[in-house]
Design a protein around this motif. Structure first.
Motif, PDB file in Angstrom:
ATOM      1  N   SER A 126       0.856  -1.167   0.000  1.00  0.00           N
ATOM      2  CA  SER A 126       0.000   0.000   0.000  1.00  0.00           C
ATOM      3  C   SER A 126       0.906   1.235   0.000  1.00  0.00           C
ATOM      4  N   TYR A 127       0.672   2.112  -0.962  1.00  0.00           N
ATOM      5  CA  TYR A 127       1.482   3.329  -1.027  1.00  0.00           C
ATOM      6  C   TYR A 127       0.836   4.381  -1.921  1.00  0.00           C
ATOM      7  N   SER A 128       0.867   5.594  -1.426  1.00  0.00           N
ATOM      8  CA  SER A 128       0.697   6.784  -2.245  1.00  0.00           C
ATOM      9  C   SER A 128       1.957   7.600  -2.037  1.00  0.00           C
ATOM     10  N   LEU A 129       2.593   8.006  -3.141  1.00  0.00           N
ATOM     11  CA  LEU A 129       3.934   8.575  -3.074  1.00  0.00           C
ATOM     12  C   LEU A 129       4.000   9.952  -3.728  1.00  0.00           C
ATOM     13  N   ALA A 130       4.810  10.811  -3.122  1.00  0.00           N
ATOM     14  CA  ALA A 130       5.311  12.006  -3.789  1.00  0.00           C
ATOM     15  C   ALA A 130       6.803  11.780  -3.963  1.00  0.00           C
ATOM     16  N   PHE A 131       7.249  11.739  -5.206  1.00  0.00           N
ATOM     17  CA  PHE A 131       8.633  11.390  -5.531  1.00  0.00           C
ATOM     18  C   PHE A 131       9.235  12.525  -6.342  1.00  0.00           C
ATOM     19  N   MET A 132      10.404  13.010  -5.925  1.00  0.00           N
ATOM     20  CA  MET A 132      11.004  14.181  -6.548  1.00  0.00           C
ATOM     21  C   MET A 132      12.412  13.875  -7.031  1.00  0.00           C
ATOM     22  N   THR A 133      12.688  14.220  -8.285  1.00  0.00           N
ATOM     23  CA  THR A 133      14.032  14.203  -8.828  1.00  0.00           C
ATOM     24  C   THR A 133      14.514  15.650  -8.922  1.00  0.00           C
ATOM     25  N   SER A 134      15.641  15.867  -9.554  1.00  0.00           N
ATOM     26  CA  SER A 134      16.173  17.227  -9.624  1.00  0.00           C
ATOM     27  C   SER A 134      15.332  18.154 -10.481  1.00  0.00           C
ATOM     28  N   ASP A 135      14.518  17.598 -11.386  1.00  0.00           N
ATOM     29  CA  ASP A 135      13.754  18.462 -12.286  1.00  0.00           C
ATOM     30  C   ASP A 135      12.288  18.070 -12.446  1.00  0.00           C
ATOM     31  N   SER A 136      11.842  17.022 -11.748  1.00  0.00           N
ATOM     32  CA  SER A 136      10.468  16.550 -11.930  1.00  0.00           C
ATOM     33  C   SER A 136       9.865  16.105 -10.605  1.00  0.00           C
ATOM     34  N   LEU A 137       8.550  16.134 -10.586  1.00  0.00           N
ATOM     35  CA  LEU A 137       7.789  15.660  -9.435  1.00  0.00           C
ATOM     36  C   LEU A 137       6.821  14.585  -9.917  1.00  0.00           C
ATOM     37  N   TYR A 138       6.746  13.466  -9.196  1.00  0.00           N
ATOM     38  CA  TYR A 138       5.867  12.360  -9.564  1.00  0.00           C
ATOM     39  C   TYR A 138       4.854  12.117  -8.449  1.00  0.00           C
ATOM     40  N   ALA A 139       3.597  11.941  -8.829  1.00  0.00           N
ATOM     41  CA  ALA A 139       2.539  11.501  -7.919  1.00  0.00           C
ATOM     42  C   ALA A 139       2.182  10.073  -8.312  1.00  0.00           C
ATOM     43  N   ILE A 140       2.275   9.149  -7.360  1.00  0.00           N
ATOM     44  CA  ILE A 140       2.150   7.719  -7.658  1.00  0.00           C
ATOM     45  C   ILE A 140       1.182   7.098  -6.661  1.00  0.00           C
ATOM     46  N   ARG A 141       0.244   6.330  -7.173  1.00  0.00           N
ATOM     47  CA  ARG A 141      -0.719   5.621  -6.309  1.00  0.00           C
ATOM     48  C   ARG A 141      -0.688   4.140  -6.657  1.00  0.00           C
ATOM     49  N   ASP A 142      -0.676   3.284  -5.648  1.00  0.00           N
ATOM     50  CA  ASP A 142      -0.521   1.858  -5.922  1.00  0.00           C
ATOM     51  C   ASP A 142      -1.702   1.318  -6.720  1.00  0.00           C
ATOM     52  N   PRO A 143      -1.517   0.176  -7.416  1.00  0.00           N
ATOM     53  CA  PRO A 143      -2.564  -0.331  -8.311  1.00  0.00           C
ATOM     54  C   PRO A 143      -3.899  -0.612  -7.629  1.00  0.00           C
ATOM     55  N   TYR A 144      -3.886  -0.885  -6.332  1.00  0.00           N
ATOM     56  CA  TYR A 144      -5.136  -1.126  -5.607  1.00  0.00           C
ATOM     57  C   TYR A 144      -5.743   0.164  -5.053  1.00  0.00           C
ATOM     58  N   GLY A 145      -5.028   1.265  -5.159  1.00  0.00           N
ATOM     59  CA  GLY A 145      -5.564   2.544  -4.694  1.00  0.00           C
ATOM     60  C   GLY A 145      -5.907   2.539  -3.223  1.00  0.00           C
ATOM     61  N   ASN A 146      -5.083   1.881  -2.406  1.00  0.00           N
ATOM     62  CA  ASN A 146      -5.434   1.689  -1.001  1.00  0.00           C
ATOM     63  C   ASN A 146      -5.419   2.980  -0.196  1.00  0.00           C
ATOM     64  N   ARG A 147      -4.514   3.893  -0.517  1.00  0.00           N
ATOM     65  CA  ARG A 147      -4.418   5.174   0.182  1.00  0.00           C
ATOM     66  C   ARG A 147      -4.768   6.312  -0.767  1.00  0.00           C
ATOM     67  N   PRO A 148      -5.354   7.395  -0.257  1.00  0.00           N
ATOM     68  CA  PRO A 148      -5.795   8.481  -1.138  1.00  0.00           C
ATOM     69  C   PRO A 148      -4.636   9.334  -1.650  1.00  0.00           C
ATOM     70  N   LEU A 149      -4.858   9.978  -2.769  1.00  0.00           N
ATOM     71  CA  LEU A 149      -3.914  10.940  -3.343  1.00  0.00           C
ATOM     72  C   LEU A 149      -4.672  11.759  -4.372  1.00  0.00           C
ATOM     73  N   CYS A 150      -4.472  13.074  -4.364  1.00  0.00           N
ATOM     74  CA  CYS A 150      -5.227  13.922  -5.289  1.00  0.00           C
ATOM     75  C   CYS A 150      -4.368  15.055  -5.822  1.00  0.00           C
ATOM     76  N   LEU A 151      -4.879  15.681  -6.869  1.00  0.00           N
ATOM     77  CA  LEU A 151      -4.179  16.748  -7.589  1.00  0.00           C
ATOM     78  C   LEU A 151      -4.947  18.052  -7.463  1.00  0.00           C
TER      79      LEU A 151
END
Length: 589
Positions: A250-275
């Motif tokens: 189970s994971y909803s992630l905010a992942f940051m590289t030096s030039d980009s930001l990623y919003a990632i939600r696991d395939p089962y959508g167990n935890r919330p995440l919104c834009l």
């Protein structure tokens, strides 16, 4: 890439499983901001259709356009937002760290032990601020002003096991061949021990025993073929996809590289995440949050929820939904290989049709498994989950609770505050007044997420005092959203009796909690759950109440499903494992 078959001995694997390297589980909130100076904020947003699509505001002059999509429906906007202006003429400075801090304050209910913010400046250097305590005590204005950058991620945390010091504070930062990366995680990996074993057997050290650091290390591994990283630089999308193939939930992630930001939600959508999006005068500003309740405080528009399995990228060109990673029938590839190599392992609990409650019939792939407890307790009542305001769901739960378990009474009241909407719904259905009977000290944290039983019990004693004039001589129906360990209810009933209540009837707006949660809620031990230790009559006597009743499983699922608005019916499943013991993916324990 890390091979699936580990070279560790069975004894070593058993040691991992028995807690010698047990993972720290953090169930938290994440928040992220990306500001693109000079970009036209426009009215475009991220498509939520069947096919991921490129969506971007108009890029700066000289940058090739990358597509667009339909505008946001008016019904999904939060309110007319204030427009942020740049602090100085011709300046691209934007208060990213301050906005993240404001967002994290709105997510404080999701974690009170620690918080942190990491920003990335124009040179790709990261600036970090982390510490133990509440957001207001850690994120001082003088410190936030020093954090440069137009992009950043933040995190609030509470732990259910493992370490509780600053070493466990998120976001985590790692140095890689391709620059720094940072990660904020809400959830709990169900196969974290297995993945940690794969990492350790490759000689990679861990600075903490956190499942979130496991995710970080997995993302540091080179992307598998056919990626051409050696020619074109890091393929973060491929790395994320490879990780998601090995970790079902189970994971909803905010992942940051030096030039980009990623919003990632696991395939089962167990935890919330919104834009969301903040209208600005000097560029485009996109925000990511565990809950939409954080948006109103920063004058942002709520765009939509990230779909289960979705990978969203935000960079200087705009925002793009890259792909949706599908769910698989039998769990992750790594889980299958791990079980096959351990014939003596405990039998995994295989997913069944009832392991997550589908709201819209049979599906061609396993249903999603959004945590039903988010609706019951964890999420803030002004958040939108599945297109519905949490307050509305809880009010419907109260109405159905009355239909299932009516009782003669003078007033209906609540254990503040998350149960208040259910109490209002019960009172309306019963046709009796709703009255407050307990005064809550708002400066005491939520007892449920205190890390030890002693702290939970002492918090209860400090939290409530009776409103005597509302109580004396009354038959009271007291509504609560749930009973977990049973540390609170008996003390509250004694307060009401002492204040003169003639009858106290307790109604719970969810079914009895009987099973541990391994996916991000602090229900770690079956023996701690009072519904497992006592019968209904025993609980009634233990609490000292005149009657006790719970909302049925069917009533809860129907309440959540009433008016649910999802972009795809495949996202309509609910995880109710803490109520039924039937988990959406195989488990090793």
């Amino acid at each position: 890439p890390i091979p699936l078959k580990t070279m560790m001995s069975e004894r070593e694997m058993d040691a991992l499983g028995e807690g010698e390297l047990s993972t720290c589980q953090h169930k938290c909130g994440v928040f992220a901001v990306f500001f693109a100076p000079g970009a036209d904020d426009g009215s475009e947003t991220v498509s939520a259709g069947d096919e991921p699509s490129i969506v971007t505001p108009t890029p700066p002059q000289g940058t090739p356009p990358r597509g667009g999509c339909a505008s946001l429906p008016d019904s999904r906007k939060i309110a007319s937002p204030q427009v942020f202006t740049e602090p100085e003429e011709n300046s691209t400075k934007f208060p990213v760290a301050g906005i993240i801090a404001m967002g994290l304050q709105q997510l404080q209910h999701r974690g009170q032990e620690s918080c942190g913010i990491v920003t990335s400046d124009d040179e790709g250097e990261f600036h970090s601020l982390k510490g133990m305590g509440l957001v207001a005590s850690v994120c001082k204005a003088t410190e936030l002003d020093k954090m440069e950058g137009n992009m950043g991620i933040g995190h609030v945390r509470y732990s259910t096991a493992g370490g509780k010091g600053e070493l466990e504070c998120q976001p985590f930062v790692a140095h890689t061949l391709h620059g720094q990366i940072a990660l904020a995680h809400n959830g709990e990996l169900v196969n974290a021990t297995e993945l940690m074993a794969l990492i350790l057997q490759h000689g990679v050290g861990m600075s903490s025993m956190s499942d979130s650091e496991v995710i970080m290390q997995m993302l540091c591994a080179p992307a598998p073929p056919p990626s051409a990283e050696h020619m074109h630089g890091p393929d973060w999308q491929a790395r994320i996809r490879a990780f998601m193939g090995r970790a079902a939930t189970s994971y909803s992630l905010a992942f940051m590289t030096s030039d980009s930001l990623y919003a990632i939600r696991d395939p089962y959508g167990n935890r919330p995440l919104c834009l969301g999006r903040i209208p600005t005068s000097g560029g485009a500003c996109w925000v990511v949050s565990s809950e939409s309740c954080a948006f109103s405080a920063i004058n942002a528009e709520f765009i939509r929820e990230v779909r289960p399995g979705e990978i969203v990228r935000i960079d200087k060109h705009g925002i793009q939904s890259l792909e949706i990673v599908p769910r698989v029938e039998t769990g992750t590839v790594a889980s299958r290989a791990f079980s096959a190599n351990r014939p003596h392992a405990k039998k995994a609990m295989s997913p069944t049709k009832s392991s997550s409650s589908s709201l819209r019939g049979s599906l061609t792939e396993p249903p999603a498994a959004f945590c039903i407890f988010e609706y019951v307790y964890f999420a803030r009542q002004d958040s939108y989950l599945g297109g519905r305001m949490v307050h509305s769901v809880r009010r419907v739960c109260g109405r159905r609770l009355f239909e299932e378990s009516p009782v003669e009474c003078d007033i209906v009241s609540t254990v503040p505050e998350s149960a208040t909407p259910a109490a209002v719904g019960y009172a309306a259905a019963a046709g009796v007044p709703f009255e407050q009977v307990l005064n809550k000290n708002r400066y005491v944290g939520r007892s449920f997420i205190e890390p030890t039983t002693f702290l939970r019990q002492s918090a209860v004693a400090r939290k409530f005092s009776p409103l005597v004039e509302n109580i004396a001589g009354k038959r009271i129906v007291l509504i609560d959203d749930s009973i977990v360990r049973g540390n609170t209810m008996g003390s509250i009933v004694k307060l009401l009796r002492k204040a003169g209540a003639t009858e106290v009837h307790v109604r719970i707006a969810s079914p009895p909690l009987k099973f541990p949660c391994y996916m991000g809620i602090n229900i770690p031990d079956k023996d701690e759950l009072i519904a497992n230790r006592m019968t209904m009559e025993e609980m009634k006597a233990h609490f000292g109440v005149d009657s006790l009743a719970y909302l049925s499983q069917e009533g809860l699922v129907a309440s959540v499903g009433e008016g649910l608005k999802l972009d795809d019916e495949k996202d309509s499943g609910l995880c109710s494992a803490c109520l039924t013991g039937e988990y959406p993916v195989p488990l090793e324990w």
